[in-house]
Structures are given as C-alpha cells and as structure tokens.
Write a protein that holds these residues in place. Structure first.
Motif, PDB file in Angstrom:
ATOM      1  N   THR A  78       7.334  -3.036   6.484  1.00 20.92           N
ATOM      2  CA  THR A  78       6.639  -1.852   5.990  1.00 20.92           C
ATOM      3  C   THR A  78       5.768  -2.275   4.844  1.00 20.92           C
ATOM      4  O   THR A  78       6.091  -3.190   4.101  1.00 20.92           O
ATOM      5  CB  THR A  78       7.619  -0.769   5.498  1.00 20.92           C
ATOM      6  OG1 THR A  78       6.873   0.243   4.821  1.00 20.92           O
ATOM      7  CG2 THR A  78       8.620  -1.345   4.521  1.00 20.92           C
ATOM      8  N   ILE A  79       4.667  -1.591   4.701  1.00 23.22           N
ATOM      9  CA  ILE A  79       3.798  -1.918   3.583  1.00 23.22           C
ATOM     10  C   ILE A  79       4.214  -1.117   2.361  1.00 23.22           C
ATOM     11  O   ILE A  79       3.830  -1.409   1.247  1.00 23.22           O
ATOM     12  CB  ILE A  79       2.350  -1.634   3.957  1.00 23.22           C
ATOM     13  CG1 ILE A  79       1.416  -2.205   2.906  1.00 23.22           C
ATOM     14  CG2 ILE A  79       2.104  -0.154   4.119  1.00 23.22           C
ATOM     15  CD1 ILE A  79       0.544  -3.210   3.481  1.00 23.22           C
ATOM     16  N   ALA A  80       5.045  -0.102   2.606  1.00 19.46           N
ATOM     17  CA  ALA A  80       5.480   0.757   1.506  1.00 19.46           C
ATOM     18  C   ALA A  80       6.649   0.132   0.764  1.00 19.46           C
ATOM     19  O   ALA A  80       7.579   0.814   0.360  1.00 19.46           O
ATOM     20  CB  ALA A  80       5.839   2.144   2.028  1.00 19.46           C
ATOM     21  N   SER A  81       6.627  -1.141   0.614  1.00 11.81           N
ATOM     22  CA  SER A  81       7.593  -1.853  -0.203  1.00 11.81           C
ATOM     23  C   SER A  81       6.803  -2.845  -1.036  1.00 11.81           C
ATOM     24  O   SER A  81       6.003  -3.606  -0.506  1.00 11.81           O
ATOM     25  CB  SER A  81       8.590  -2.592   0.683  1.00 11.81           C
ATOM     26  OG  SER A  81       8.953  -3.815   0.074  1.00 11.81           O
ATOM     27  N   PRO A  82       7.004  -2.801  -2.343  1.00  9.73           N
ATOM     28  CA  PRO A  82       6.215  -3.660  -3.225  1.00  9.73           C
ATOM     29  C   PRO A  82       6.275  -5.124  -2.801  1.00  9.73           C
ATOM     30  O   PRO A  82       5.305  -5.860  -2.913  1.00  9.73           O
ATOM     31  CB  PRO A  82       6.884  -3.472  -4.580  1.00  9.73           C
ATOM     32  CG  PRO A  82       7.640  -2.204  -4.483  1.00  9.73           C
ATOM     33  CD  PRO A  82       8.023  -2.032  -3.067  1.00  9.73           C
ATOM     34  N   VAL A  83       7.418  -5.523  -2.294  1.00  8.94           N
ATOM     35  CA  VAL A  83       7.569  -6.909  -1.879  1.00  8.94           C
ATOM     36  C   VAL A  83       6.484  -7.290  -0.881  1.00  8.94           C
ATOM     37  O   VAL A  83       5.713  -8.221  -1.099  1.00  8.94           O
ATOM     38  CB  VAL A  83       8.954  -7.134  -1.242  1.00  8.94           C
ATOM     39  CG1 VAL A  83       8.999  -8.488  -0.574  1.00  8.94           C
ATOM     40  CG2 VAL A  83      10.035  -7.025  -2.294  1.00  8.94           C
ATOM     41  N   PHE A  84       6.397  -6.555   0.182  1.00  9.11           N
ATOM     42  CA  PHE A  84       5.455  -6.932   1.222  1.00  9.11           C
ATOM     43  C   PHE A  84       4.029  -6.564   0.852  1.00  9.11           C
ATOM     44  O   PHE A  84       3.082  -7.268   1.211  1.00  9.11           O
ATOM     45  CB  PHE A  84       5.864  -6.308   2.550  1.00  9.11           C
ATOM     46  CG  PHE A  84       7.173  -6.839   3.029  1.00  9.11           C
ATOM     47  CD1 PHE A  84       7.297  -8.168   3.396  1.00  9.11           C
ATOM     48  CD2 PHE A  84       8.301  -6.038   3.075  1.00  9.11           C
ATOM     49  CE1 PHE A  84       8.508  -8.690   3.811  1.00  9.11           C
ATOM     50  CE2 PHE A  84       9.512  -6.551   3.490  1.00  9.11           C
ATOM     51  CZ  PHE A  84       9.625  -7.870   3.866  1.00  9.11           C
ATOM     52  N   ALA A  85       3.890  -5.478   0.107  1.00 13.43           N
ATOM     53  CA  ALA A  85       2.553  -5.112  -0.343  1.00 13.43           C
ATOM     54  C   ALA A  85       1.961  -6.260  -1.161  1.00 13.43           C
ATOM     55  O   ALA A  85       0.803  -6.628  -0.992  1.00 13.43           O
ATOM     56  CB  ALA A  85       2.599  -3.837  -1.173  1.00 13.43           C
ATOM     57  N   ASN A  86       2.786  -6.844  -2.027  1.00 15.60           N
ATOM     58  CA  ASN A  86       2.295  -7.947  -2.841  1.00 15.60           C
ATOM     59  C   ASN A  86       1.968  -9.166  -1.994  1.00 15.60           C
ATOM     60  O   ASN A  86       0.986  -9.858  -2.235  1.00 15.60           O
ATOM     61  CB  ASN A  86       3.325  -8.313  -3.907  1.00 15.60           C
ATOM     62  CG  ASN A  86       3.363  -7.297  -5.023  1.00 15.60           C
ATOM     63  OD1 ASN A  86       2.369  -6.633  -5.296  1.00 15.60           O
ATOM     64  ND2 ASN A  86       4.512  -7.153  -5.659  1.00 15.60           N
TER      65      ASN A  86
END
Lengths: 347, 347
Positions: A78-86
């Motif tokens: 999911t992109i709605a997680s800072p981890v993966f968004a970053n």
DNA sequence: ATGAAAGCGCTAACAC
DNA sequence: GTGTTAGCGCTTTCAT
C-alpha cells in the motif's frame, strides 16, 4: 467499452514536425534524442517546428520499436504507509533524473493480488520491476524469471534474492537493540510481539532477540503478544508489570506498541528509563515527540528506493558492474527511554 | 546508452500463440479481449496456447494502434506526505479495478518541475492526468488543453477548473472551525498561521477565520505566525498567553502547531479546554493520541482519489454523464481540546 | 466466427 | 549528417 467511449484525438507526430522543418522524420527523431548528432542548422529548425506545432513525443511508439519503455514497475502492499511511500519517493527521485517513469501497483498485502497486479504491469513492458522482498508466490518468481526482466527486491536483505536486492537485516536489528539495552544496564528484557499476526520481518526480530538475550544475559526469551497498536502496547505492559516485575527493559516489535508501553508506564508510575527501559522499531514520528523520547530503529527507507533505482539504472545502462545486493543497514536511535545511567542502574 | 546496454529479449507474441493454437493472431486477440466473441473451442485452444507459452500481452503495441494506453498519469508534490499518499491509494484502488495503471510523477513542490514532469508523462500518452489543484503555471494549463487529455484537479474545490475537479473548500473549513469554537463558548479566537510560508489553502483558512470571527463575535482577526512545526506551535502559544491573555481559543492552520499549543498549554498550566480551546487541521495521528484529544478537521483524502478515478473511468467509458466537479466536504472532529461545557464557560 | 491487409508512430539498420 | 526502408506487436477495418 461502449459506443460513446471518447476517441482520443490524433496528435501531432514526427512526420508533421519533419514536414514543417523540411527534413525527414528520422532526422527529427535524431535531433530530439541526440541533438549533437545533427547539424546546428537542422537542430534549430527542428526545435522551431516542435515549438510551433506543440509536438509531444510518443514514447509508446518509440518504445515499441526500440523495446525500451522507459518505465519501471513498482508493486507495494500500500502506498498509504510511510514506509513504502518513502521508498517510492526515493525511487522516483532517482529514476526521473534518468528519464524513467514509475508505474505503481498495490497488492493490499495480498499475495494473490501482488501476483495479479504484477502480471498486469508486465503488459506495459517495464524495464525493471521493484517489489518488497518477501513471501511472493512461487508463481510470481517464475513469471518474473521467464519474462527476464530485472527485479529488485527491497526492504529486507535476502539470502537468495530472485535477482537484485536492497535492504537491511531484521536479525541484525534484533541483535543491535538487545545489545543496546544490555549496554545501558538491562538485566531482564521482554519482547512485545504480534502473536498470530507476526510476519517474516517481525519473526526475524523476535528470533534475534531470543538469541541475543541468551548469549548476553543467559536469559530465556520472555514474549508478550499484543495487537500492533498503542493500546496493545498498554495492555502488554500491564501484563508485564503484573507477571514479571523483575523485567527492566522492553523491546517492542514496533513503535506503536512501544508508545503504548511508554504511556502505560507513565500512568502506572513506572519510571522510564530508571525502572524500565523501552525500545521500539520504525522511528515513528510519535516516538520523537513523546516524553521521554522513544529509543528506536530507523531504516533508511528513501535511501532504499534510491539505491534500487541506481541499481536499475546501472543495470539497464552501460555500466552493469555494480553490486547486485546491498545491505543499507539501519540506525539505533538512542533517546531518553533507554537513557539509563550507572546511577540509575545502581538504584 | 552505451555498448553494454542490456538488449531486452524478444517476448512471445500474439503470432506465436496463434501458431500454437492453429488460428490467426486476430482470433487470439479477440479470444483474449472478448472471450465471448469466439467459439468455445477456439477459446479453449487459445487459453491453452497462452498458458503453454507463458504469453504476456503487450499493451504498448496494442495501445499504439488503439490509442488507448490504459494509463493514468498522476503528478503530486511528493508521495512522502500522507495526504497525497492517501489520494494516490484511492486512485489506484479504483483504477486497477478498471484495468488502468497509474504512472506517478513528483514535482517536489516546484511549479517548474511539475511542468517538466507532466510533459514527460504525457509522452506516455496517459488517458487522463490527475494533479493537485493550485498554482500550476499557465503553460501547464495550455499544454494540457492542447493535448486534449482529460484532467482532474484534486484536493481543493476550484472556481474555474481546467477540466474536472474534486476537493473541498478551505474557506468552508475556516468558517466551520470558528463556528464550532463559538458554539463551544469561545469569545476571543486567535489564529496560528504560517507567515511567509502561507500557501493558497492556508490563506483561504485564515481569511475565512477572519470573516467568521468578524461575523459571529464582531472580533478583529488576531494572527500569530509560527513555523509549521510542533515547536512553532509551542512558541506561538507562549506569545499568545503573554500578549493577549483574554484569548480563550486557538485555531491552528494545521495539527502540527496545534499539538505544540497543546503541549505548551500543559506546561504553562493553562487548562485545555476550560481556559483555552484548541483546534487544528488535518487529523494527524498525533492529535488522536495526545491527551486531551485534539479537535481537528478531517479531509477524505482517499475518497478524493477514488472519486477522481471514478470521474475518469466515467469520462473514458461510455457513461460520460457524471458531474465534472464534486465537493467532497470535510468533517470537523470534535475532541476534548474543545469539549468545553457551560459549566466550564461560566467559571 | 474468423481471417487478411493495413497501419498506429516511432527507431534500428543500412544506405549514401 | 541525412534519408530510406522495414518492422516493433498489436488492433482496426473490411471481407468472407
């Protein structure tokens, strides 16, 4: 689609530009891609024609012929997680500078969907695929191998990556945190885990915790499972204080429960770090702002994306000489929740 | 590129499948896209051939001919912000279900880069473009218009959108928050703003604040500027308490400074909400966890992405009848930081 | 229900 | 330095 489906208009194309500039379309193509390969005069006339007609190149056509889509696929839960968004931000940072585009897919933490989404993205002929290391289906691995597209598995360091790999070791994390606690004077360390929700990364941290307390303190693992929430952490600490008051440090599988432990400790009048030390994982913004500050582990998420991008660029370019696997490491961020001094310890 | 640039391999194509299935490639194409349009027998043979050869369709080729890339471009300032990450998640949620892919671009809050990135994405012939409403360059608007691609401007409600628009009104937000504070008994309300860093959305909130306090309380605007950080909020409250102790409510331009105000109030012994009410904007996780809970405004970020996607799907499909502009509204989330009762008020 | 021919817009390969 | 030819893999169109 139905009858009224909007028919996309025909755009100005290379031939239009060529006609206007009074050259062949091949020359326009060259003038656009390698300006130095045409004469100054030609280049200028092409530039003018492009501007006059508002020409926008068609990468689809070019990509079909050259078999270079200039597209990188990225599939994350999911992109709605800072981890993966970053991570994605790091990817685009670098990739855009090299004129690659990122096509995104999300699996919503489902392996079946990861498989389906990835297959769908492959139809766009990405030049590489980025996806989190982990429990992909065997099918996916086979598909990727058969298609022969470069793959970067990110986030975790892997023993046997499909292809390329950038990440860090969760085992090293577990060992480092426990070591830190012991150095700060901990003598009996509990682990707050996720129980049945435990994933491979969490398991690695827990196992490393168990090994390290055994090695450094000759202690058996003491694991309290709780939901991965602040309230989960609160409940866990309540049980810890009741069941095993000798525990003087808690290592939580993540910052969320760790913050809960901190809050509960405050309410229970259990002094942190004097009576109890607390450490988490993830460097959540929370832990930075709460008092006492939460000692945690920071993973260079964005850097992982950037390195993945660099590996791809290298591989696709002419300097395919870089490493195929990189351990980016992590950082233990000591804050007040483990700032015990000798004086505290002796109390 | 250089000499060693990896030459992408030739993939199995429709013709390969056709040969294996003993039909023409046209039939394979049909069998894959509209299975009901071929005979049962044909369909089965094609399916078998596809499986046997591990055929992966090539959307690039198909898209070139059909002028349908099945790709939607999305340009945002950064993905490393929960706001936009959620919007993108909403977009992909819906778009994937309709077999569209999302190609991502980031502008890093620079208009020049937004222009450049968007132009680059257009080369991939997206069937629609999604980007935040706001101060794009005039050039960008012209480019988008000339290309004739459907555009959705998201996040803010706009008076004159380029094309389609989904978002909410920041003026309405300002009015709603002030109204809430007044209803809870506020008689003198300050605004904590961003000073020179103020962007169009922040300005709309501040202006609506000024109008609403004038209307409801016959009060002049009282604005304290501070950096958009927790510490900024702390500093702002210190000044407020010193300069104008009659202030009994603070509306912060965002949750970050609002949390700072809350923390500073706690340290200054200023009771929230009895002595001072505090409201923010954004529904940051922080504000949910802190005590007292922070009253704030929640914007349905993900929903914005979903609606944008639905508009696109409608427009590109055969039901191009939906609205071209939608106000998704927002929600004032009352928490303890404004939970003043009559009793409090009378004290 | 199926096939044959043509071509989407570009670039690789080969002239000159 | 520039042009010509062919063709990437598919789908549109028209024929059967």
């Amino acid at each position: 689609m139905g009858p009224a489906a909007a028919k996309p208009a025909r755009h100005t194309n290379l031939t239009d530009v060529a006609r206007r500039a009074g050259v062949s379309s091949m020359t326009v193509s060259r003038a656009l891609r390698r300006p130095e390969s045409v004469s100054e005069d030609t280049r200028r006339r092409v530039e003018r024609a492009v501007a006059a007609l508002g020409y926008v190149p068609n990468n689809i056509a070019g990509g079909l012929r050259s078999r270079r889509s200039r597209t990188i696929a990225c599939v994350i839960p999911t992109i709605a997680s800072p981890v993966f968004a970053n991570v994605v931000q790091g990817l685009t940072d670098v990739l855009y500078g090299h004129d690659y585009r990122v096509v995104l897919g999300t699996s919503n933490y489902s392996e079946a969907e990861e498989q389906r989404v990835t297959a769908g993205l492959l139809a766009h002929r990405p030049e590489a695929v980025v996806l989190p290391a982990g429990d992909h289906r065997r099918e996916l691995g086979r598909l990727l191998k058969r298609v022969g597209v470069p793959v970067v598995e990110i986030w975790e360091r892997l023993e046997n990556p499909v292809d390329m790999n950038v990440g860090f070791s969760n085992r090293d994390v577990g060992a480092a945190v426990v070591t830190h606690l012991v150095e700060r004077g901990a003598r009996r360390i509990a682990f707050v885990g996720m129980g049945a929700d435990e994933h491979a990364r969490a398991r690695a941290r827990r196992e490393a915790y168990a090994e390290t307390v055994a090695r450094l303190l000759d202690q058996k693992p003491i694991v309290f499972d709780a939901p991965f929430t602040i309230d989960g952490g609160r409940a866990a600490l309540a049980r810890i204080l009741r069941d095993d008051p000798a525990i003087d440090a808690v290592f939580c599988v993540g910052d969320l429960p760790a913050v809960g432990v901190l809050l509960e400790a405050h309410e229970a009048g259990c002094a942190v770090p004097q009576r109890l030390m607390v450490a988490g994982f993830g460097d959540h913004e929370f832990g930075r702002q709460i008092r006492p500050g939460l000692t945690t582990v920071r993973v260079p998420e964005r850097r992982i994306g950037q390195i993945a991008a660099e590996m791809i660029v290298g591989r696709l370019g002419d300097h395919d000489t870089g490493p195929r696997a990189i351990d980016v490491g992590f950082e233990v961020i000591p804050r007040d929740s483990t700032a015990r001094t000798q004086a505290d310890d002796s109390g």
